[in-house]
Write an enzyme that holds these catalytic residues in place. Structure first.
Site, mmCIF file in Angstrom:
data_model
loop_
_atom_site.group_PDB
_atom_site.id
_atom_site.type_symbol
_atom_site.label_atom_id
_atom_site.label_comp_id
_atom_site.label_asym_id
_atom_site.label_seq_id
_atom_site.Cartn_x
_atom_site.Cartn_y
_atom_site.Cartn_z
ATOM 1 C CE LYS A 41 -3.505 1.405 3.168
ATOM 2 N NZ LYS A 41 -4.344 1.027 4.309
ATOM 3 N NE ARG A 83 -13.009 4.376 11.727
ATOM 4 C CZ ARG A 83 -12.087 4.382 10.775
ATOM 5 N NH1 ARG A 83 -11.614 5.510 10.328
ATOM 6 N NH2 ARG A 83 -11.650 3.246 10.266
ATOM 7 C CB SER A 126 -5.522 7.978 7.748
ATOM 8 O OG SER A 126 -5.207 7.733 9.091
HETATM 9 P P1 ADP Z 1 -5.666 0.301 9.302
HETATM 10 O O1 ADP Z 1 -4.845 0.622 8.100
HETATM 11 O O2 ADP Z 1 -5.272 -0.922 10.047
HETATM 12 O O3 ADP Z 1 -7.173 0.423 9.120
HETATM 13 P P2 ADP Z 1 -5.815 2.818 10.639
HETATM 14 O O4 ADP Z 1 -4.600 3.630 10.989
HETATM 15 O O5 ADP Z 1 -6.717 3.378 9.605
HETATM 16 O O6 ADP Z 1 -5.230 1.439 10.293
HETATM 17 O O7 ADP Z 1 -6.640 2.515 11.939
HETATM 18 C C1 ADP Z 1 -6.108 1.811 13.021
HETATM 19 C C2 ADP Z 1 -7.192 1.509 14.041
HETATM 20 O O8 ADP Z 1 -7.722 2.729 14.532
HETATM 21 C C3 ADP Z 1 -8.392 0.733 13.510
HETATM 22 O O9 ADP Z 1 -8.857 -0.134 14.531
HETATM 23 C C4 ADP Z 1 -9.427 1.790 13.244
HETATM 24 O O10 ADP Z 1 -10.732 1.283 13.348
HETATM 25 C C5 ADP Z 1 -9.122 2.743 14.396
HETATM 26 N N1 ADP Z 1 -9.550 4.087 14.072
HETATM 27 C C6 ADP Z 1 -9.300 4.789 12.949
HETATM 28 N N2 ADP Z 1 -9.879 6.004 12.984
HETATM 29 C C7 ADP Z 1 -10.532 6.068 14.178
HETATM 30 C C8 ADP Z 1 -11.372 7.059 14.803
HETATM 31 N N3 ADP Z 1 -11.661 8.189 14.179
HETATM 32 N N4 ADP Z 1 -11.857 6.795 16.028
HETATM 33 C C9 ADP Z 1 -11.583 5.621 16.626
HETATM 34 N N5 ADP Z 1 -10.833 4.633 16.092
HETATM 35 C C10 ADP Z 1 -10.320 4.848 14.883
#
Ligand code: ADP
Length: 163
Positions: free
Chosen positions: A41, A90, A128
């Site tokens: 990725k 979420r 993100s």
């Molecule tokens: P991945 O690439 O593994 O999805 P992320 O960095 O997007 O990694 O997310 C890591 C973790 O944080 C996941 O469990 C995701 O659900 C959680 N997460 C992402 N954004 C939020 C948010 N706004 N509030 C709470 N948890 C979040």
């Protein structure tokens, strides 16, 4: 020692991620934030940049350690003697994906359990990828990510400082 791992891409870290770190760190002696280096990725920030940003943001949080990893999460967890994985939820969409991941990880490592924390309502739409998309088109991402990384995001996207 109770060790938890909060894994993710953190590309970039958001206030939603920071909230999960803040709320889960007191549950463990050590909370390892595992920053995934995913070779399949493409990321906006390099692995070193993502690790450095998280280190800076958590420097006053005693139990929190920032580490990068590649490969299987269960291998990373075993290497660091972690008993728990922490994930944020979420939405129902997160739930379907996260449930499968948690069950897959338990299949591979029955000694590991996944704990889910519900996202704060105000962070429920924060991701993100949304941050990157909004910032790319000149939208305001203050309030979605820690203030300390705002300029880094706009710099990366070639806009200098906040538009
Ligand atoms: P991945 O690439 O593994 O999805 P992320 O960095 O997007 O990694 O997310 C890591 C973790 O944080 C996941 O469990 C995701 O659900 C959680 N997460 C992402 N954004 C939020 C948010 N706004 N509030 C709470 N948890 C979040």
């Amino acid at each position: 020692m109770k060790v938890g791992i909060y894994p993710g891409s953190f590309d970039p870290v958001t206030l939603g991620h920071m909230d999960i770190i803040e709320r889960s760190r007191s549950m463990f002696d050590v909370l390892i934030v595992g920053v995934l280096q995913n070779i399949a990725k493409q990321s906006l920030f390099t692995i070193d940049e993502r690790v450095d940003m998280l280190k800076e943001l958590t420097k006053n949080m005693e139990q929190v350690k920032i580490m990068s990893f590649t490969g299987l999460l269960v291998d990373f967890a075993r290497k660091n003697n972690a008993q728990f994985i922490v994930r944020g939820l979420r939405s129902v969409t997160d739930f379907e994906y996260e449930l499968q991941m948690a069950q897959g990880n338990r299949h591979l490592a029955p000694e590991l359990d996944t704990l889910f924390l519900a996202a704060e309502t105000k962070h429920a739409f924060v991701s993100s990828s949304a941050v990157k998309e909004i910032a790319t088109y000149g939208g305001e991402v203050a309030g979605l990510v820690p203030d300390a990384i705002l300029d880094k995001i706009y710099e990366k996207l070639g806009r200098g400082v906040n538009p």
